[in-house]
Design a protein around this motif. Structure first.
Motif, PDB file in Angstrom:
ATOM      1  N   ASP A 262     -65.866 -66.890  33.066  1.00 58.17           N
ATOM      2  CA  ASP A 262     -66.938 -67.835  32.721  1.00 58.17           C
ATOM      3  C   ASP A 262     -66.773 -68.361  31.289  1.00 58.17           C
ATOM      4  O   ASP A 262     -66.988 -69.534  31.014  1.00 58.17           O
ATOM      5  CB  ASP A 262     -68.318 -67.177  32.862  1.00 58.17           C
ATOM      6  N   HIS A 263     -66.413 -67.450  30.371  1.00 58.97           N
ATOM      7  CA  HIS A 263     -66.197 -67.841  28.976  1.00 58.97           C
ATOM      8  C   HIS A 263     -65.034 -68.841  28.901  1.00 58.97           C
ATOM      9  O   HIS A 263     -65.136 -69.876  28.233  1.00 58.97           O
ATOM     10  CB  HIS A 263     -65.893 -66.592  28.150  1.00 58.97           C
ATOM     11  N   ASN A 264     -63.953 -68.526  29.607  1.00 58.50           N
ATOM     12  CA  ASN A 264     -62.780 -69.406  29.562  1.00 58.50           C
ATOM     13  C   ASN A 264     -63.078 -70.786  30.133  1.00 58.50           C
ATOM     14  O   ASN A 264     -62.613 -71.798  29.608  1.00 58.50           O
ATOM     15  CB  ASN A 264     -61.614 -68.769  30.330  1.00 58.50           C
ATOM     16  N   ILE A 265     -63.855 -70.803  31.204  1.00 49.58           N
ATOM     17  CA  ILE A 265     -64.189 -72.100  31.815  1.00 49.58           C
ATOM     18  C   ILE A 265     -65.015 -72.940  30.839  1.00 49.58           C
ATOM     19  O   ILE A 265     -64.766 -74.131  30.644  1.00 49.58           O
ATOM     20  CB  ILE A 265     -64.929 -71.890  33.156  1.00 49.58           C
ATOM     21  N   ALA A 266     -65.975 -72.294  30.180  1.00 45.78           N
ATOM     22  CA  ALA A 266     -66.806 -73.024  29.219  1.00 45.78           C
ATOM     23  C   ALA A 266     -65.960 -73.519  28.040  1.00 45.78           C
ATOM     24  O   ALA A 266     -66.155 -74.625  27.542  1.00 45.78           O
ATOM     25  CB  ALA A 266     -67.948 -72.131  28.734  1.00 45.78           C
ATOM     26  N   VAL A 272     -61.678 -80.074  26.599  1.00 47.66           N
ATOM     27  CA  VAL A 272     -61.435 -81.381  27.216  1.00 47.66           C
ATOM     28  C   VAL A 272     -62.190 -82.468  26.455  1.00 47.66           C
ATOM     29  O   VAL A 272     -61.652 -83.543  26.192  1.00 47.66           O
ATOM     30  CB  VAL A 272     -61.849 -81.355  28.711  1.00 47.66           C
ATOM     31  N   ARG A 273     -63.411 -82.165  26.039  1.00 49.92           N
ATOM     32  CA  ARG A 273     -64.190 -83.146  25.277  1.00 49.92           C
ATOM     33  C   ARG A 273     -63.541 -83.445  23.925  1.00 49.92           C
ATOM     34  O   ARG A 273     -63.804 -84.464  23.309  1.00 49.92           O
ATOM     35  CB  ARG A 273     -65.630 -82.650  25.074  1.00 49.92           C
ATOM     36  N   GLN A 274     -62.677 -82.507  23.470  1.00 50.74           N
ATOM     37  CA  GLN A 274     -61.982 -82.717  22.188  1.00 50.74           C
ATOM     38  C   GLN A 274     -60.595 -83.329  22.397  1.00 50.74           C
ATOM     39  O   GLN A 274     -59.794 -83.364  21.474  1.00 50.74           O
ATOM     40  CB  GLN A 274     -61.832 -81.375  21.454  1.00 50.74           C
ATOM     41  N   GLY A 275     -60.299 -83.729  23.634  1.00 50.67           N
ATOM     42  CA  GLY A 275     -58.985 -84.299  23.918  1.00 50.67           C
ATOM     43  C   GLY A 275     -57.887 -83.252  23.988  1.00 50.67           C
ATOM     44  O   GLY A 275     -56.710 -83.534  23.759  1.00 50.67           O
ATOM     45  N   LEU A 276     -58.302 -82.018  24.306  1.00 45.58           N
ATOM     46  CA  LEU A 276     -57.335 -80.920  24.363  1.00 45.58           C
ATOM     47  C   LEU A 276     -57.374 -80.286  25.749  1.00 45.58           C
ATOM     48  O   LEU A 276     -58.369 -80.399  26.462  1.00 45.58           O
ATOM     49  CB  LEU A 276     -57.688 -79.845  23.329  1.00 45.58           C
ATOM     50  N   SER A 277     -56.291 -79.622  26.089  1.00 38.26           N
ATOM     51  CA  SER A 277     -56.286 -78.909  27.356  1.00 38.26           C
ATOM     52  C   SER A 277     -55.818 -77.471  27.121  1.00 38.26           C
ATOM     53  O   SER A 277     -54.832 -77.241  26.418  1.00 38.26           O
ATOM     54  CB  SER A 277     -55.389 -79.658  28.335  1.00 38.26           C
ATOM     55  N   LEU A 278     -56.548 -76.510  27.669  1.00 41.83           N
ATOM     56  CA  LEU A 278     -56.220 -75.100  27.431  1.00 41.83           C
ATOM     57  C   LEU A 278     -55.430 -74.527  28.590  1.00 41.83           C
ATOM     58  O   LEU A 278     -55.694 -74.835  29.737  1.00 41.83           O
ATOM     59  CB  LEU A 278     -57.501 -74.263  27.300  1.00 41.83           C
ATOM     60  N   SER A 279     -54.480 -73.694  28.275  1.00 43.63           N
ATOM     61  CA  SER A 279     -53.847 -72.893  29.320  1.00 43.63           C
ATOM     62  C   SER A 279     -53.472 -71.575  28.662  1.00 43.63           C
ATOM     63  O   SER A 279     -53.635 -71.411  27.459  1.00 43.63           O
ATOM     64  CB  SER A 279     -52.592 -73.575  29.855  1.00 43.63           C
ATOM     65  N   GLU A 280     -52.959 -70.630  29.461  1.00 45.37           N
ATOM     66  CA  GLU A 280     -52.631 -69.347  28.835  1.00 45.37           C
ATOM     67  C   GLU A 280     -51.527 -69.489  27.784  1.00 45.37           C
ATOM     68  O   GLU A 280     -51.344 -68.633  26.955  1.00 45.37           O
ATOM     69  CB  GLU A 280     -52.283 -68.296  29.882  1.00 45.37           C
ATOM     70  N   TYR A 281     -50.777 -70.603  27.845  1.00 44.42           N
ATOM     71  CA  TYR A 281     -49.658 -70.740  26.913  1.00 44.42           C
ATOM     72  C   TYR A 281     -50.042 -71.353  25.582  1.00 44.42           C
ATOM     73  O   TYR A 281     -49.267 -71.353  24.645  1.00 44.42           O
ATOM     74  CB  TYR A 281     -48.547 -71.560  27.569  1.00 44.42           C
ATOM     75  N   GLY A 282     -51.246 -71.948  25.524  1.00 43.36           N
ATOM     76  CA  GLY A 282     -51.650 -72.545  24.267  1.00 43.36           C
ATOM     77  C   GLY A 282     -52.556 -73.733  24.511  1.00 43.36           C
ATOM     78  O   GLY A 282     -53.218 -73.840  25.540  1.00 43.36           O
ATOM     79  N   ILE A 283     -52.559 -74.616  23.517  1.00 46.83           N
ATOM     80  CA  ILE A 283     -53.426 -75.777  23.602  1.00 46.83           C
ATOM     81  C   ILE A 283     -52.550 -77.030  23.635  1.00 46.83           C
ATOM     82  O   ILE A 283     -51.675 -77.205  22.783  1.00 46.83           O
ATOM     83  CB  ILE A 283     -54.380 -75.820  22.385  1.00 46.83           C
ATOM     84  N   THR A 284     -52.792 -77.867  24.637  1.00 48.45           N
ATOM     85  CA  THR A 284     -52.034 -79.109  24.738  1.00 48.45           C
ATOM     86  C   THR A 284     -52.884 -80.262  24.219  1.00 48.45           C
ATOM     87  O   THR A 284     -54.029 -80.416  24.627  1.00 48.45           O
ATOM     88  CB  THR A 284     -51.647 -79.406  26.199  1.00 48.45           C
ATOM     89  N   VAL A 285     -52.293 -81.037  23.287  1.00 54.82           N
ATOM     90  CA  VAL A 285     -52.979 -82.241  22.825  1.00 54.82           C
ATOM     91  C   VAL A 285     -52.737 -83.310  23.880  1.00 54.82           C
ATOM     92  O   VAL A 285     -51.599 -83.710  24.124  1.00 54.82           O
ATOM     93  CB  VAL A 285     -52.423 -82.706  21.458  1.00 54.82           C
ATOM     94  N   PHE A 300     -56.493 -69.480  17.276  1.00 54.85           N
ATOM     95  CA  PHE A 300     -56.833 -70.198  18.509  1.00 54.85           C
ATOM     96  C   PHE A 300     -58.270 -70.722  18.453  1.00 54.85           C
ATOM     97  O   PHE A 300     -58.535 -71.899  18.667  1.00 54.85           O
ATOM     98  CB  PHE A 300     -56.641 -69.261  19.712  1.00 54.85           C
ATOM     99  N   TYR A 301     -59.204 -69.817  18.137  1.00 55.43           N
ATOM    100  CA  TYR A 301     -60.609 -70.249  18.101  1.00 55.43           C
ATOM    101  C   TYR A 301     -60.843 -71.282  16.997  1.00 55.43           C
ATOM    102  O   TYR A 301     -61.614 -72.227  17.157  1.00 55.43           O
ATOM    103  CB  TYR A 301     -61.546 -69.039  17.930  1.00 55.43           C
ATOM    104  N   ARG A 302     -60.145 -71.090  15.864  1.00 54.83           N
ATOM    105  CA  ARG A 302     -60.309 -72.028  14.753  1.00 54.83           C
ATOM    106  C   ARG A 302     -59.890 -73.438  15.175  1.00 54.83           C
ATOM    107  O   ARG A 302     -60.561 -74.417  14.858  1.00 54.83           O
ATOM    108  CB  ARG A 302     -59.449 -71.556  13.565  1.00 54.83           C
ATOM    109  N   ARG A 303     -58.803 -73.522  15.955  1.00 54.15           N
ATOM    110  CA  ARG A 303     -58.268 -74.829  16.354  1.00 54.15           C
ATOM    111  C   ARG A 303     -59.287 -75.626  17.168  1.00 54.15           C
ATOM    112  O   ARG A 303     -59.291 -76.860  17.140  1.00 54.15           O
ATOM    113  CB  ARG A 303     -56.985 -74.619  17.172  1.00 54.15           C
ATOM    114  N   ILE A 304     -60.144 -74.932  17.929  1.00 55.62           N
ATOM    115  CA  ILE A 304     -61.142 -75.678  18.696  1.00 55.62           C
ATOM    116  C   ILE A 304     -62.507 -75.645  18.002  1.00 55.62           C
ATOM    117  O   ILE A 304     -63.556 -75.841  18.626  1.00 55.62           O
ATOM    118  CB  ILE A 304     -61.248 -75.186  20.162  1.00 55.62           C
TER     119      ILE A 304
END
Ligand code: DGT
Ligand code: CA
Ligand code: CA
Length: 577
Positions: A262-266, A272-285, A300-304
């Motif tokens: 649930d945390h990961n989904i949120a 996505v609203r920040q133009g980013l996409s999350l996966s287990e490998y990292g953050i895709t711009v 990781f948390y700082r980046r978002i």
């Protein structure tokens, strides 16, 4: 209707709609509602009364209406209608992953299968493989999923899983050359029960670590062993997965596999609203397609745009909003604890002496300890008669005299009888430093009786603490039927503290109760209920519950210095009764 029952209705509806291949958004909405309700700190009846159903995240108008109908009538017409289209019990089959709704419907129509047991038998007898276009392979696959499901059903209490995992980590650290080795998943979040264990690691020779892992003496069965991941079954039937990952993406992987889902989904919705996409490998711009890796969770948390979120808070409540505001609590830690309010000695059913318990507590760096043996009503636990209680109090006072800079409180865990009276008269109780009241008998009382009984005990001016308020034993005994909302209000009104019992099979109050009790201004204390010197160590499980209940040190009496505790105990309830 209680939350758990209402959540079950929504889960069933989601399952049945899936069988019908209905609208996936509707299905997800029901699943989400079921989750949210099951994990809600307060009963929906209460929320409805306050007209605040719609304030619960994930509860829209349609679902709020259904909840209202359920609460008002005990039934839901839409649910009954849906159910009438399917055989009883078929939604239990939905829990078998890897079997789609179409296949399930065929199994039902062509073979009359509507339970997991039926299905297992039909596979063994070859009936499933004989179905047109299904075949041996599918049948075997389903059987594997059934076995997996059975294993998942057996959730292991954290108190059992954690020591096993710690032993595995210690041995693996010894025999293999690892840089990082951290258990993720529910274990890291300190959930009270664990489905499986997910360990994450990094090393220069990951394959060597995996090889050492599957050869550990605890391993009873190796399920999978590849070049980056291995899965094994260890004692107690616990499944342990080890994933070896790259150093430079350890942070994102640890974050992903710590969950919760649930945390990961949120988090993902936010990204996505920040133009980013999350996966287990990292953050895709999204714009550039560039993948950023993170060696630490902090980065990781700082980046978002979030402050670091401790694992115990990652349950998809409101941790993300608070992290954005930099307003997360400074969670209580084991090192904040200055004493224990609930221990037994050889005077009742404990194994060690008063002096041994006191010395051990002082050696842990505690400033105080309350000795609380059982009262006379607990015949089986060698409860103390008034006479023996007096002798014990004398011994406690004597040991207290000898222990410099350490305060030993003379107390009792007094039985709350079926009618709410206590095991000793008030004159006896008022001579003690601390009185902990607890229910140990007549646990089958209905909610009205049990609630009245407990509140009567809370209203006794001599009672400082109510121990293990719901009496549940994880996997053994359900909580008693009690209106906790009323108990919390009575505790706040009478200035009686409620216990977080730290014994891993109790953990009572539990996380969501702690959240609600605090909202209502209830004082909270922790007790290990230790019956031996070694069990004083169980405090960390209580601290885990408090952290999952968003507690800072000041929310728990055990973090206060001896003087302050003494003042609370002495002034009694300060005329609050
Ligand atoms: P458990 O094992 O049932 O006690 O609970 P967890 O939380 O350890 O869950 P588990 O072992 O199924 O998966 C570990 C973590 O991996 C989980 O907390 C979050 C992440 N994860 C697993 N499946 C999904 C998924 O479908 N979506 C997302 N976003 N994360 C997932
Ligand atoms: Ca897990
Ligand atoms: Ca897992």
């Amino acid at each position: 209707m209680k939350n758990a029952a209402i959540a079950q209705v929504f889960q069933d509806m989601a399952d049945l709609l899936e069988l019908k291949e209905d609208n996936p958004f509707k299905i997800r909405a029901y699943q989400r509602a079921a989750h949210t309700i099951d994990d809600l700190p307060v009963e929906l009846g209460q929320v409805m009364e306050e007209g605040r159903l719609r304030e619960i995240p994930g509860i829209g108008e349609a679902i709020a209406k259904k909840i209202t109908e359920l609460l008002a009538t005990g039934h839901l017409e839409a649910y009954e209608k849906l159910r009438s289209q399917f055989p009883e019990g078929i939604s239990s089959l939905m829990a078998i992953h890897g079997v789609g709704p179409k296949t399930l419907m065929r199994l039902y129509k062509e073979l009359g299968i509507s339970t997991v047991d039926d299905l297992e038998q039909a596979i063994v007898e070859g009936q499933v493989a004989a179905l047109y276009r299904l075949g041996d392979k599918t049948a075997e696959n389903i059987l594997r999923h059934i076995q997996r499901l059975r294993r998942q059903d057996m959730r292991v209490p954290l108190g059992e899983a954690l020591p096993v995992v710690e032993e595995i980590l210690a041995q693996l650290n010894e025999v293999a050359d690892v840089r990082n080795l951290i258990p993720a998943g529910s274990l890291r979040r300190f959930k009270e029960t664990i489905g499986d264990v997910d360990i994450m690691g990094t090393a220069d020779d990951p394959e060597g670590v995996l090889q050492a892992f599957v050869q550990l003496p605890q391993v009873e069965e190796v399920l999978v062993k590849g070049t980056t991941k291995a899965s094994v079954i260890v004692e107690a039937g616990l499944q342990v997965d080890l994933r070896m990952v790259e150093h430079d993406s350890f942070g994102s992987l640890l974050q992903y596999f710590t969950g919760s889902k649930d945390h990961n989904i949120a988090l993902r919705d936010r990204a996505v609203r920040q133009g980013l996409s999350l996966s287990e490998y990292g953050i895709t711009v999204l714009k550039s397609g560039e993948i950023e890796k993170f060696a630490t969770e902090e980065a990781f948390y700082r980046r978002i745009g979030l402050e670091y979120i401790p694992p115990e808070l990652r349950e998809g409540r409101n941790e993300i909003e608070e992290a954005e505001k930099r307003a997360l609590p400074k969670l209580i830690e084991v090192s904040d604890i200055k004493g224990d309010f609930h221990v037994h000695t050889e005077w009742s059913d404990g194994h060690d002496s008063v002096e041994a318990m006191a010395t051990a507590a002082r050696a842990r760096g505690y400033q105080y300890l309350a000795i609380t043996d059982h009262s006379v009503g607990r015949g089986i636990a060698h409860g103390l008669s008034e006479e023996r209680l007096r002798q014990q109090v004398a011994e406690v006072r004597e040991v207290n005299q000898r222990l410099d800079g350490f305060r030993l409180f003379a107390g009792i865990e007094v039985d709350v009888r079926a009618d709410g009276t206590l095991d000793y008269p008030d004159e006896v109780l008022s001579e003690l430093d601390i009185v902990v009241a607890a229910v140990h008998s007549a646990m089958g009382q209905d909610s009205e009786k049990m609630t009245g009984r407990i509140i009567r005990a809370l209203e006794n001016p001599n009672v400082h603490i109510l121990a293990h308020p719901t009496c549940r034993l994880l996997g053994i005994r359900e909580p008693v039927d009690v209106d906790l909302e009323e108990v919390f209000r009575a505790a706040a009104r009478t200035n009686t503290a409620l216990e977080i019992n730290a014994m891993p099979d109790r953990l009572d109050l539990k996380d969501i109760h702690v959240l609600r009790a605090r909202e209502l201004g209830v004082k909270l204390v922790m007790g290990t209920d230790a019956h031996s010197v070694g069990s004083l160590d169980l405090m960390r499980f209580g601290v885990g519950v408090a952290r999952r209940g968003w507690c800072q040190p000041e929310h728990i009496l055990n973090t206060r210095p001896a003087g302050e505790v003494e003042a609370f105990l002495k002034q009694g309830k300060g005329g609050h009764v």
